[in-house]
Design an enzyme around this catalytic site. Structure first.
Site, PDB file in Angstrom:
ATOM      1  N   LYS A 182       0.813  -0.788   0.360  1.00  0.00           N
ATOM      2  CA  LYS A 182      -0.061   0.148  -0.430  1.00  0.00           C
ATOM      3  C   LYS A 182       1.240   1.336   0.254  1.00  0.00           C
ATOM      4  CE  LYS A 182      -2.108   3.218   2.046  1.00  0.00           C
ATOM      5  NZ  LYS A 182      -1.677   4.421   1.731  1.00  0.00           N
ATOM      6  N   GLU A 257       9.471   0.944  11.464  1.00  0.00           N
ATOM      7  CA  GLU A 257      10.737   1.712  11.244  1.00  0.00           C
ATOM      8  C   GLU A 257      10.274   2.910  11.011  1.00  0.00           C
ATOM      9  OE1 GLU A 257      13.248   0.467   7.417  1.00  0.00           O
ATOM     10  OE2 GLU A 257      13.415  -0.676   8.644  1.00  0.00           O
ATOM     11  N   CYS A 290      13.865  10.584   8.341  1.00  0.00           N
ATOM     12  CA  CYS A 290      13.599   9.725   9.201  1.00  0.00           C
ATOM     13  C   CYS A 290      15.205   9.730  10.534  1.00  0.00           C
ATOM     14  CB  CYS A 290      13.514   8.474   9.242  1.00  0.00           C
ATOM     15  SG  CYS A 290      14.026   7.636   8.646  1.00  0.00           S
ATOM     16  N   GLU A 388       9.032  14.608  17.317  1.00  0.00           N
ATOM     17  CA  GLU A 388       9.540  14.754  15.881  1.00  0.00           C
ATOM     18  C   GLU A 388       8.930  15.748  14.112  1.00  0.00           C
ATOM     19  OE1 GLU A 388       8.376  11.921  13.199  1.00  0.00           O
ATOM     20  OE2 GLU A 388      10.368  11.855  12.012  1.00  0.00           O
TER      21      GLU A 388
HETATM   22  P1  NAD Z   1       1.971   7.596   8.135  1.00  0.00           P
HETATM   23  O1  NAD Z   1       2.136   6.939   9.701  1.00  0.00           O
HETATM   24  O2  NAD Z   1       1.260   9.102   7.902  1.00  0.00           O
HETATM   25  O3  NAD Z   1       2.310   7.332   6.498  1.00  0.00           O
HETATM   26  C1  NAD Z   1       2.783   6.432   6.456  1.00  0.00           C
HETATM   27  C2  NAD Z   1       1.835   5.421   5.894  1.00  0.00           C
HETATM   28  O4  NAD Z   1       0.792   4.436   6.709  1.00  0.00           O
HETATM   29  C3  NAD Z   1       0.799   5.568   4.716  1.00  0.00           C
HETATM   30  O5  NAD Z   1       1.329   5.500   3.835  1.00  0.00           O
HETATM   31  C4  NAD Z   1      -0.482   6.078   4.869  1.00  0.00           C
HETATM   32  O6  NAD Z   1      -1.569   5.782   3.838  1.00  0.00           O
HETATM   33  C5  NAD Z   1      -0.307   4.722   5.802  1.00  0.00           C
HETATM   34  N1  NAD Z   1      -1.493   5.005   6.969  1.00  0.00           N
HETATM   35  C6  NAD Z   1      -2.582   6.058   7.206  1.00  0.00           C
HETATM   36  N2  NAD Z   1      -2.959   5.802   8.454  1.00  0.00           N
HETATM   37  C7  NAD Z   1      -3.526   4.164   8.543  1.00  0.00           C
HETATM   38  C8  NAD Z   1      -3.880   3.474   9.025  1.00  0.00           C
HETATM   39  N3  NAD Z   1      -4.805   3.881   9.765  1.00  0.00           N
HETATM   40  N4  NAD Z   1      -3.918   1.708   9.129  1.00  0.00           N
HETATM   41  C9  NAD Z   1      -3.119   1.902   7.657  1.00  0.00           C
HETATM   42  N5  NAD Z   1      -2.331   2.503   7.351  1.00  0.00           N
HETATM   43  C10 NAD Z   1      -2.189   3.763   7.541  1.00  0.00           C
HETATM   44  O7  NAD Z   1       3.725   8.414   8.061  1.00  0.00           O
HETATM   45  P2  NAD Z   1       4.656  10.041   6.752  1.00  0.00           P
HETATM   46  O8  NAD Z   1       3.726  11.467   6.777  1.00  0.00           O
HETATM   47  O9  NAD Z   1       3.843   9.158   5.620  1.00  0.00           O
HETATM   48  O10 NAD Z   1       5.679   9.712   7.114  1.00  0.00           O
HETATM   49  C11 NAD Z   1       6.387   9.844   7.134  1.00  0.00           C
HETATM   50  C12 NAD Z   1       6.934   9.352   9.148  1.00  0.00           C
HETATM   51  O11 NAD Z   1       7.888   8.653   8.620  1.00  0.00           O
HETATM   52  C13 NAD Z   1       7.626  10.372   9.690  1.00  0.00           C
HETATM   53  O12 NAD Z   1       7.248   9.706  10.901  1.00  0.00           O
HETATM   54  C14 NAD Z   1       8.855   9.344   9.284  1.00  0.00           C
HETATM   55  O13 NAD Z   1      10.002   9.587  10.000  1.00  0.00           O
HETATM   56  C15 NAD Z   1       8.155   8.377   9.319  1.00  0.00           C
HETATM   57  N6  NAD Z   1       9.692   7.546   8.338  1.00  0.00           N
HETATM   58  C16 NAD Z   1      10.670   6.518   9.056  1.00  0.00           C
HETATM   59  C17 NAD Z   1      11.890   5.692   8.016  1.00  0.00           C
HETATM   60  C18 NAD Z   1      12.317   4.510   9.315  1.00  0.00           C
HETATM   61  O14 NAD Z   1      13.064   3.763   8.188  1.00  0.00           O
HETATM   62  N7  NAD Z   1      12.417   4.913  10.286  1.00  0.00           N
HETATM   63  C19 NAD Z   1      11.718   6.318   6.757  1.00  0.00           C
HETATM   64  C20 NAD Z   1      11.055   6.975   6.367  1.00  0.00           C
HETATM   65  C21 NAD Z   1      10.433   7.365   6.850  1.00  0.00           C
END
Ligand code: NAD
Length: 495
Positions: A182, A257, A290, A388
């Site tokens: 997804k 992650e 991240c 963050e």
């Molecule tokens: P997010 O949590 O808003 O979304 C991530 C994914 O989850 C998206 O595909 C979204 O559609 C999906 N999602 C949202 N709500 C959901 C639900 N209820 N059920 C299932 N899926 C759902 O995060 P974002 O804003 O897209 O990304 C930024 C975040 O990602 C930051 O916190 C960043 O630090 C983190 N990140 C971590 C790493 C790592 O390797 N640790 C790498 C990149 C980004």
């Protein structure tokens, strides 16, 4: 823009799902907007439970044959996927840049080559690692096998969509699983191009599936699906909390992650040029990384010079269209995220922090461009120091002793990464061993082998991936014990 395709940067992208080797439509769509100019670039089919059910069923059907392929054959197909990515590298780079606003030059030279590596490295590694010599235990032969787990659900964020998706897809497929992805609704296009590449490379129908959609619409039914065997999630802590509840009912193993608030610690014996270079790297991808070291903790003897030099150097970064090779800092992903960053900095300033650089939107460029921002005098317990931000914003604070530096660095609920700059090798060993983080960089930044473990401590995640750690997660490790002389010796007891 048609109902099934969008042309983005001259590249035709299918806007439907990819399920069981077919393009599948949904009744409704959502608009994909480019962060560069806030213009709509595609109407994406919005999946829900029905599409998720179909994709999981297709992955389940394809699983036995894919799992039964000899590792060498699977790996050869994945090497063909890597070749397909390299052949379409320029298309992928241009489309991803338009879609998520990251720099084209980074996509061309760093990110997309790494996407190909995510397949090639795990294809190679599967051939070496998915076996274990039999063990002899009191005449019994114990065989350890890495059985593929089944259907892997993969949910990814927008800040590096294809790189982060393939970092999970590569090992999951190499280990013999089938996959349902997804992609992020803010940057969904590259996953669709990957489906074309998979098909061209000979990945059998149903082995790789993409369901487009929002988190609530498509992500939620995928995480709660009773027929998935692993859930790999990259994203924010709040979403991880929601997903954990959904997945708990089915006892699905999770690999998370998540976010970070990583420190950069600069000791009094540091090479200051290096420390400043590492500090300014934190504005890459407009700080939407991240692993970014957003909290700079600097010895009081050099904090003034360090701050002056960071402000001067970051002030020279060129902000603008990420398709321009000369651009250093691009736009933020969405209006919502832009407003969140504005809010973080406004509250920080109201709370006593002082901006020495930036501190607001880039009014000359307008749109979603936020100026690289350096804040000092933020309270240690302030929101800006502890939460963050995920934007081009860093804080700088001083310390006087090594113990204080370690205490400040560890004073966070996150634990993704930590970077320290020091000229003293003994200190490097001592301090790195005391830092609570999944990755510690000493006098370097962002260097890592794909076979090394990657992941976060604390709120930054659950589990480690990379090399054998990925295979541990994506397989069911089985021990089969063969008696030497048939049934007579079968009741041996444990040792
Ligand atoms: P997010 O949590 O808003 O979304 C991530 C994914 O989850 C998206 O595909 C979204 O559609 C999906 N999602 C949202 N709500 C959901 C639900 N209820 N059920 C299932 N899926 C759902 O995060 P974002 O804003 O897209 O990304 C930024 C975040 O990602 C930051 O916190 C960043 O630090 C983190 N990140 C971590 C790493 C790592 O390797 N640790 C790498 C990149 C980004």
């Amino acid at each position: 823009m048609s109902n099934t395709h969008a042309t983005v940067e001259g590249v035709s992208v299918d806007t439907r799902h990819w399920i069981g080797g077919q393009r599948v439509s949904s009744a409704s769509t959502f608009t994909d907007v480019s962060p560069i100019d806030e213009q709509p670039i595609a109407e994406i089919h919005a999946g829900g439970s029905a599409e998720v059910d179909a994709a999981v069923a297709a992955a389940r059907t394809a699983f036995p044959a894919w799992a039964a392929l000899p590792v060498k054959e699977r790996s050869d197909i994945l090497r063909a996927v890597a070749g397909g990515i390299e052949a379409r590298l320029e298309d992928l780079a241009r489309v991803e840049t338009r879609d998520n606003g990251s720099l084209l030059r980074s996509h061309r030279r760093g990110v997309m080559p790494r996407v190909a590596m995510n397949f090639r490295a795990f294809a190679d590694f599967a051939e070496q690692a998915l076996g274990h010599p039999d063990m002899d235990v009191r005449g019994h032969r114990e065989r350890i096998t890495y059985d593929p787990a089944g259907v892997v659900a993969i949910i990814t964020p927008w800040n590096a969509p294809l790189m982060l998706a393939t970092w999970r897809i590569g090992p999951a497929l190499a280990a013999g699983n089938t996959v349902v992805v997804k992609p992020p609704e803010w940057a969904p296009l590259s996953a669709s191009l990957l489906a074309d590449i998979m098909a061209d490379a000979g990945v059998p129908d149903g082995v790789f599936n993409v369901v487009q959609g929002t988190g609530v619409g498509a992500g939620a039914p995928l995480t709660a699906h009773p027929d998935i065997n692993r859930l790999a999630f990259t994203g924010s802590v709040p979403t991880a909390g929601v997903i954990s509840k959904a997945a708990a009912a089915n006892i699905v193993p999770l690999s998370y992650e998540l976010g970070g608030k990583s420190p950069l610690v600069v000791f009094e014996d540091a090479d200051l040029d290096l420390a400043v270079d590492i500090a300014v790297e934190q504005f890459d991808n407009a700080g939407q990384v991240c692993l970014k070291a957003a909290r700079m903790i600097v010895h009081s003897s050099l904090v003034e010079e360090f701050t002056d030099r960071v402000v001067a150097k970051a002030g020279r970064l060129r902000q603008g269209d990420p398709r321009d090779e000369a651009t250093d800092v691009s736009a933020l992903i969405s209006r919502r995220h832009f407003e969140q960053i504005c809010g973080f900095v406004e509250r920080a300033i109201a709370d006593g922090a002082r901006p020495l650089l930036g501190g607001g939107p880039n009014d000359e460029l307008g749109g979603l461009f936020y100026r690289p921002t350096v804040l000092v005098d933020a309270r240690p317990d302030a929101e800006i120091t502890t939460e963050e931000v995920f934007g081009p914003v860093v804080t700088i604070e001083a310390f006087d002793s090594e113990d204080e530096a370690v205490a400040k660095a560890n004073d966070t609920r996150f634990g993704l990464a930590a970077t320290l700059v020091t000229g003293d090798q003994d200190r490097a060993e001592r301090v790195s061993s005391q830092l609570r983080a999944g990755t510690v960089w000493v006098n370097c930044f962002f260097v890592r082998d794909l076979n090394a473990p990657f992941g976060g401590s604390g709120r930054s995640g659950i589990g480690r991936e990379g090399g054998v750690w990925s295979f541990d997660f994506y397989t069911d490790i089985k021990n089969s014990v063969f008696a030497p002389n048939g049934w007579a010796n079968a009741r041996g007891g444990e040792s």
